[in-house]
Design an enzyme around this catalytic site. Structure first.
Site, PDB file in Angstrom:
ATOM      1  CD  GLU A  41      -2.517   1.445   2.611  1.00 47.62           C
ATOM      2  OE1 GLU A  41      -2.836   2.614   2.946  1.00 47.62           O
ATOM      3  OE2 GLU A  41      -2.771   0.435   3.302  1.00 47.62           O
ATOM      4  NE  ARG A  45      -0.745   8.741   4.709  1.00 46.59           N
ATOM      5  CZ  ARG A  45      -0.727   8.105   5.869  1.00 46.59           C
ATOM      6  NH1 ARG A  45       0.292   8.249   6.701  1.00 46.59           N
ATOM      7  NH2 ARG A  45      -1.722   7.289   6.187  1.00 46.59           N
ATOM      8  CB  THR A  68      -3.767   8.525   1.759  1.00 50.00           C
ATOM      9  OG1 THR A  68      -2.774   7.827   2.511  1.00 50.00           O
ATOM     10  CG2 THR A  68      -4.187   9.740   2.584  1.00 50.00           C
ATOM     11  CE  LYS A 128      -6.323   2.393   6.760  1.00 50.34           C
ATOM     12  NZ  LYS A 128      -5.640   3.269   5.800  1.00 50.34           N
TER      13      LYS A 128
END
Length: 207
Positions: A41, A45, A68, A128
């Site tokens: 993953e 960011r 994200t 999640k």
């Protein structure tokens, strides 16, 4: 299109990766795969995140997803970068619709029973839990198992090599996310052997 729950079949831990320098992307992915960790993953960011995903997606054995995800544009960008799945810190119907339109499997984030219900009503049964330790960790997951026996979780946030087994032994936890596999100090000095060692330790958590 892969089922997000199938990601758990590749190992007990999904590394949550922040790429600061594009040059680190491929060797980092190669080091993780060498240690037995294939599902990666990569978080949105940093400015180089999308380029990093595109490069890492070409590493043999790597299954790269975008973390994200917050907006429909993030979803489009991730799909165009070659990602095979997406992960979001929370859940919105708009994000779910965008993922469906793009054909990008989504692992949506939740932190409360209401959010579990919202995501579940939209057809998501693998979620999640984020930020896992901050919102209750193992105790919350045990509590959620009662009303939601058909929902599985990938707890992420504040988990370490030492605490991961406590999560992984829960029946409703299929895999957990962790940033400890890619410590920034190791990446900064390009200590890929250390990354491979950390990946191998994580992969061995569920033999």
């Amino acid at each position: 299109m892969l089922e997000t729950l199938s990601l758990a079949s590749h190992g007990p831990v999904i590394p949550v990766i922040v790429i600061q320098r594009l040059e680190d992307a491929v060797p980092l992915a190669e080091a993780l795969v060498a240690g037995g960790v294939k599902v990666l993953e990569v978080t949105l960011r940093t400015p180089v995140a999308l380029q990093a995903m595109e490069a890492m997606a070409k590493v043999p054995g790597a299954i790269v997803g975008a973390g994200t995800l917050r907006t429909p544009q993030d979803v489009t960008n991730a799909k165009n970068a070659g990602c095979q799945f997406g992960v979001s810190p929370g859940y919105t119907d708009a994000l779910a619709s965008a993922c469906k339109a793009e054909g990008l499997p989504l692992l949506p984030g939740v932190s409360t029973a209401s959010e579990v219900m919202q995501a579940n009503s939209a057809g998501f049964s693998f979620l999640k839990l984020f930020p896992a330790t901050a919102v209750g960790g193992v105790n919350l997951l045990k509590a959620l198992a009662g009303p939601f026996p058909d929902v599985a979780f990938c707890p992420t946030g504040g988990i370490s090599l030492q605490t991961a087994p406590d999560f992984l032994k829960l029946p409703n936890v299929k895999v957990c996310g962790g940033s400890w596999l890619t410590p920034q100090d190791a990446v900064d000095v390009k200590d890929w052997a250390r990354i491979t060692k950390l990946a191998a330790e994580a992969a061995a958590l569920r033999a």
